[in-house]
Design an enzyme around this catalytic site. Structure first.
Site, mmCIF file in Angstrom:
data_model
loop_
_atom_site.group_PDB
_atom_site.id
_atom_site.type_symbol
_atom_site.label_atom_id
_atom_site.label_comp_id
_atom_site.label_asym_id
_atom_site.label_seq_id
_atom_site.Cartn_x
_atom_site.Cartn_y
_atom_site.Cartn_z
ATOM 1 N N LEU A 64 0.821 -1.206 0.000
ATOM 2 C CA LEU A 64 0.000 0.000 0.000
ATOM 3 C C LEU A 64 0.858 1.261 0.000
ATOM 4 C CD1 LEU A 64 -2.421 -1.524 2.617
ATOM 5 C CD2 LEU A 64 -3.031 -0.956 0.242
ATOM 6 N N PRO A 65 0.258 2.438 -0.270
ATOM 7 C CA PRO A 65 1.077 3.658 -0.389
ATOM 8 C C PRO A 65 1.839 4.046 0.888
ATOM 9 C CG PRO A 65 -1.068 3.998 -1.414
ATOM 10 C CD PRO A 65 -1.130 2.674 -0.711
ATOM 11 N N THR A 100 6.205 0.727 2.351
ATOM 12 C CA THR A 100 7.169 1.500 3.134
ATOM 13 C C THR A 100 6.372 2.442 4.025
ATOM 14 O OG1 THR A 100 8.777 1.431 1.340
ATOM 15 C CG2 THR A 100 9.124 3.088 3.053
ATOM 16 N N LYS A 175 14.987 0.220 5.926
ATOM 17 C CA LYS A 175 14.597 0.827 4.651
ATOM 18 C C LYS A 175 14.741 2.356 4.684
ATOM 19 C CE LYS A 175 12.208 1.632 0.822
ATOM 20 N NZ LYS A 175 12.728 1.371 -0.516
ATOM 21 N N LYS A 250 8.862 11.071 0.205
ATOM 22 C CA LYS A 250 8.026 10.334 1.163
ATOM 23 C C LYS A 250 8.904 9.626 2.206
ATOM 24 C CE LYS A 250 5.829 6.086 1.709
ATOM 25 N NZ LYS A 250 5.515 4.776 1.186
HETATM 26 P P1 NAD Z 1 1.071 2.601 -5.941
HETATM 27 O O1 NAD Z 1 0.417 3.858 -5.526
HETATM 28 O O2 NAD Z 1 1.314 2.346 -7.394
HETATM 29 O O3 NAD Z 1 0.232 1.331 -5.382
HETATM 30 C C1 NAD Z 1 -0.452 1.322 -4.166
HETATM 31 C C2 NAD Z 1 -1.808 0.665 -4.409
HETATM 32 O O4 NAD Z 1 -2.546 0.627 -3.182
HETATM 33 C C3 NAD Z 1 -2.672 1.411 -5.414
HETATM 34 O O5 NAD Z 1 -3.057 0.536 -6.455
HETATM 35 C C4 NAD Z 1 -3.867 1.895 -4.602
HETATM 36 O O6 NAD Z 1 -5.085 1.921 -5.348
HETATM 37 C C5 NAD Z 1 -3.904 0.854 -3.510
HETATM 38 N N1 NAD Z 1 -4.644 1.289 -2.331
HETATM 39 C C6 NAD Z 1 -4.595 2.492 -1.701
HETATM 40 N N2 NAD Z 1 -5.444 2.506 -0.652
HETATM 41 C C7 NAD Z 1 -6.034 1.284 -0.614
HETATM 42 C C8 NAD Z 1 -7.000 0.702 0.232
HETATM 43 N N3 NAD Z 1 -7.540 1.366 1.249
HETATM 44 N N4 NAD Z 1 -7.385 -0.573 -0.019
HETATM 45 C C9 NAD Z 1 -6.857 -1.259 -1.060
HETATM 46 N N5 NAD Z 1 -5.924 -0.749 -1.908
HETATM 47 C C10 NAD Z 1 -5.523 0.515 -1.685
HETATM 48 O O7 NAD Z 1 2.430 2.509 -5.113
HETATM 49 P P2 NAD Z 1 3.699 1.566 -5.432
HETATM 50 O O8 NAD Z 1 4.655 2.303 -6.295
HETATM 51 O O9 NAD Z 1 3.201 0.225 -5.829
HETATM 52 O O10 NAD Z 1 4.363 1.503 -3.976
HETATM 53 C C11 NAD Z 1 3.812 0.696 -2.944
HETATM 54 C C12 NAD Z 1 4.719 0.805 -1.722
HETATM 55 O O11 NAD Z 1 6.037 0.351 -2.063
HETATM 56 C C13 NAD Z 1 4.877 2.229 -1.204
HETATM 57 O O12 NAD Z 1 4.910 2.192 0.194
HETATM 58 C C14 NAD Z 1 6.224 2.666 -1.776
HETATM 59 O O13 NAD Z 1 6.870 3.648 -0.984
HETATM 60 C C15 NAD Z 1 6.991 1.361 -1.762
HETATM 61 N N6 NAD Z 1 8.067 1.278 -2.759
HETATM 62 C C16 NAD Z 1 7.859 1.687 -4.043
HETATM 63 C C17 NAD Z 1 8.900 1.604 -4.971
HETATM 64 C C18 NAD Z 1 8.690 2.042 -6.409
HETATM 65 O O14 NAD Z 1 9.695 2.135 -7.146
HETATM 66 N N7 NAD Z 1 7.473 2.283 -6.853
HETATM 67 C C19 NAD Z 1 10.153 1.110 -4.579
HETATM 68 C C20 NAD Z 1 10.338 0.656 -3.267
HETATM 69 C C21 NAD Z 1 9.278 0.754 -2.357
#
Ligand code: NAD
Length: 299
Positions: A64-65, A100, A175, A250
């Protein structure tokens, strides 16, 4: 195993696909119907809420975000409804959160889960969307040793390097502290590169000297922010792809808040957070984080 997977965004979608490739069956949930559809096309079962997604499965994974989303999806407290994972999951089922988030929330939610009869590990990742697609993520895992061993074979379907960091919340500590160090070293590299060029040096010559001297770091020799110094890095393709500046902002906000709560000084971490905040307000949040060099040089 039958796994409940919640959060099917940039990272969650390829991670879920890798679980399917390894023969697991998935029940999925996301608040965005289009993202769910992409997985139902691959034969996944759809759930109507986090509680329904956790019902009848042997393991739950969330991606999740940030902290408020994790708290609400697990406990249902912020949504005001009884739709959280903990109201649907059977006691004894292991919960893995790979988002994260701040270590404090990770520990709080793990305690709520424990009170419900479920063990939980925090398992944030590094490696970005490329690593998620290739199944080569690094997982930094916080939780009991026995739960780490139980989570490991599942995490190995999505990653290559699975590290036990200690008790609950310690995966998040690893992290965010690593990313704080990365942000500081990237800003230092950007500042040094831009000044050397302004004072008359060729960027490639200066980078070569830094990389064989004491200024060398990952940001200078593997991910140099100055365009044209290295091929195949975001700086040489208009700062597209890579790790977004807003995601770095973030993580810096999480780390500075964690430091504040612990009354631990992070002078350079706080300055880095402010610089990335300024960068974001200037409209650069979607660019790779090495674009922070734009604060120091004209295009
Ligand atoms: P993203 O925003 O693409 O995906 C998050 C998903 O969660 C979305 O599809 C959103 O609709 C869903 N969501 C939000 N609220 C919700 C709820 N209440 N119920 C169900 N689903 C819900 O984000 P991401 O890029 O996939 O990143 C996810 C996590 O991984 C974050 O914490 C980010 O910091 C971490 N991260 C991301 C990266 C990257 O390169 N994108 C790298 C390392 C870590």
């Amino acid at each position: 195993m039958k796994i409940g997977f919640i959060g099917l965004g940039h990272m969650g979608n390829p991670m879920a696909r890798n679980l399917l490739k390894h023969g697991h069956t998935l029940k999925v949930f996301d608040v965005v119907p289009d993202l769910v559809r992409k997985l139902t096309e691959l034969g996944c079962e759809v759930a109507s809420s986090p509680a329904a997604c956790a019902q009848g499965v042997e393991l739950v994974v969330t991606m999740l975000p940030s902290s408020p989303h994790v708290r609400s999806v697990y406990t249902g407290k912020d949504s005001g409804k009884d739709s959280g994972i903990l109201s649907g999951v059977s006691p004894g089922v292991l919960l893995i959160d790979s988002s994260t988030i701040d270590p404090h929330t990770a520990r709080d939610v793990a305690m709520d889960a424990r009170a419900h009869g479920n063990n939980m590990v925090d398992a944030p990742v590094s490696g970005g969307t490329g690593g998620a697609e290739a199944g080569t993520l690094t997982f930094m895992v916080g939780g009991d040793s026995a739960d780490f061993e139980k989570a490991k074979p599942i995490l190995q379907c999505m990653g290559k390097n699975i590290v036990h960091c200690g008790g609950a919340g310690n995966g998040q500590v690893a992290k965010i502290c690593n990313n704080m160090m990365l942000a500081i070293e990237m800003i230092a590299t950007a500042e040094g590169m831009a000044l050397a060029v302004t004072l008359g040096m060729d960027p490639k010559v200066f980078a070569g000297i830094a990389n064989t001297s004491s200024g060398r770091c990952w940001s200078s020799d593997t991910y140099n922010p100055f365009p044209g110094v290295l091929e195949n890095v975001p700086a040489s393709r208009g700062y597209t792809g890579g790790f977004g500046a807003d995601l770095m902002l973030k993580d810096l906000t999480l780390v500075t808040e964690a430091a504040k709560a612990a009354k631990q000084p992070v002078m350079l971490g706080a300055a880095a957070q402010q610089l990335y905040q300024m960068h974001s307000t200037m409209g650069h949040g979607a660019l790779d984080f090495s674009s922070i060099i734009k604060l120091y040089k004209k295009d």
